[in-house]
Design an enzyme around this catalytic site. Structure first.
Site, short mmCIF file in Angstrom:
data_model
loop_
_atom_site.label_atom_id
_atom_site.label_comp_id
_atom_site.label_asym_id
_atom_site.label_seq_id
_atom_site.Cartn_x
_atom_site.Cartn_y
_atom_site.Cartn_z
N ASP A 82 0.85 -1.18 0.00
CA ASP A 82 0.00 0.00 0.00
C ASP A 82 0.89 1.24 0.00
O ASP A 82 2.06 1.18 0.39
CB ASP A 82 -0.98 -0.01 1.17
N GLU A 143 -5.60 3.19 3.90
CA GLU A 143 -6.05 3.76 5.18
C GLU A 143 -7.54 4.08 5.18
O GLU A 143 -8.17 4.08 6.23
CB GLU A 143 -5.26 5.04 5.50
ZN LIG Z 1 -2.47 2.48 8.91
ZN LIG Z 2 -0.88 0.48 7.27
#
Ligand SMILES: [Zn+2]
Ligand SMILES: [Zn+2]
Length: 413
Positions: A82, A143
């Protein structure tokens, strides 16, 4: 070291360009970008994948990056990092601290991108040692729980092929150099809930003409603390956090409404539903008690699924990590209360392994107060803390975990 995957992984990562990867990490750390705005990060990752020989697409699901390396017959292995940062003001004091106002890589996703770029390059350079297809994914907006689903919805698998197996890893507190694995449930489900309490606004000097939503919201916050403590069985795991409360503008104005934002963590759907029902009941009850002119609005927002490793896949990856790093570095910590949108990439059926890489600098861990592991874990900066500062010594190991994990699932000659 007996398995071919472990042997080849050590060979392919013996001469990693560590100082260069550290520079890459520091650059990403200096330039954090919020969810779905990871333009610079995505471009940097895409450039590295292209340089390594991958066919690359950008803008997948918004700001996502996908790189594919087709290398003969064999399994399709997806490796994911990510890329997004958080609205946190950095307080690490590091020389490479964030230069973006109020934005920080406080969850280690900059490290994840560095690991992914390093592993993608090493596996491409050593492509004569394995067969199969590598699908490397730089995912936006973890997130906010949007990114994985957005990439899938944008045709990630139609364009690059449906993977046979997925791999992901996350930086975590703990003395640098451990690789916690769990054969099943490893991360909890997360659910955001918003409550709006409707009062009747007016002058601060005339309570008799108003309905005061501030005190109702305060009661609500307190009463909500009983959901986990009084309604959920002792053997279940659940968390309810009121992360935000907002009402009013001035000292002497009674506002017309108050807003509360909550986040729930749970490990079964039954507990999640029980918590949601309790929250609705308590919100309605408090507003009724206060004489609010309307029922409260209770809205369920972003939801993260459970992260449940495929036991067989995780056993293969945990075993190769044990071979590469030593058996004492791999252990089952039990499930965490944190949450991930990584499972959205699995479409409910693709097996995956997701593990942690501990990144707390050795001296920070040593100096943390407490004698037991749990005491120290709660004392060192965790993910999302303005002091979260992974140790640079974890750059190379995090590349090795991905390379060895991928090789264990590809065909190694
Ligand atoms: Zn996070
Ligand atoms: Zn994370």
């Amino acid at each position: 070291m007996t398995s071919p995957a472990a042997r080849v992984a050590v060979e392919l990562t013996a001469a990693l360009p560590v100082p260069e990867l550290e520079d890459f990490y520091r650059d990403l750390h200096r330039h954090p970008e919020l969810s779905l705005r990871e333009h610079r990060t995505a471009a940097k990752l895409a450039g590295r994948l292209r340089d390594a020989g991958y066919e690359v697409a950008e803008g997948v699901g918004g700001t996502g990056v996908a790189g594919v390396l087709r290398n003969g017959d064999g399994p399709v292995v997806l490796v994911r990092a990510d890329m997004d940062a958080l609205p946190v003001t950095e307080e690490t004091g590091l020389p490479y601290a964030s230069t973006a106002d109020g934005v920080m890589h406080a969850c280690g996703h900059d490290l994840h991108v560095t690991w992914l770029a390093g592993a993608a390059a090493a596996l491409a350079a050593g492509r004569e040692t394995w067969n199969g297809t590598l699908l490397v994914v730089g995912q936006p907006a973890e997130e906010t729980g949007q990114g994985a689903a957005r990439m899938v919805a944008d045709g990630l698998y139609e364009r690059f092929g449906r993977p046979d197996v997925l791999l992901g890893q996350h930086a975590a507190p703990g003395p640098a150099g451990l690789y916690p694995h769990a054969p099943g449930l490893i991360m909890s489900a997360s659910t955001d809930v918003d409550i709006v309490v409707h009062g009747r606004g007016g002058h601060g000097s005339r309570p008799e003409s108003t309905v005061y939503p501030v005190v109702t919201a305060a009661h609500l916050v307190t009463r909500l603390q009983t959901v986990v403590s009084r309604e959920i069985a002792a053997g279940e795991a659940a968390v309810l956090t009121v992360g935000r409360i907002e009402a009013g503008t001035r000292h002497n104005i009674i506002p017309a409404e108050a807003r509360i934002a909550l986040n729930l963590r749970s490990r079964t759907e039954a507990v999640r539903q029980r918590m949601l029902a309790s929250i609705r009941r308590i919100a309605q009850g408090e507003c009724l008690a206060a004489g609010c002119p309307r029922e409260p609005d209770v809205t369920v927002g972003a939801t993260f699924p459970l992260t449940v490793n495929d036991a067989g896949t995780d056993a293969v990856v945990a075993a190769v990590h044990g071979e590469v790093f030593g058996p004492d570095t791999v252990f089952d910590p039990g499930p965490a209360m944190g949450s991930e949108d990584f499972p959205e990439l699995a479409l409910g059926s693709i097996p995956y392994a997701y593990w942690f890489v501990t990144t707390t600098p050795g001296e920070v861990w040593e100096q943390a107060p407490g004698d037991t592991l749990p005491e120290k874990f709660s004392a060192v900066p965790s993910n999302h803390s303005p002091h979260f500062a992974p140790d640079l010594s974890t750059v190379a190991p995090g590349v090795r975990t991905l390379v060895s994990g991928a090789l264990a699932l590809l065909s190694v000659a």
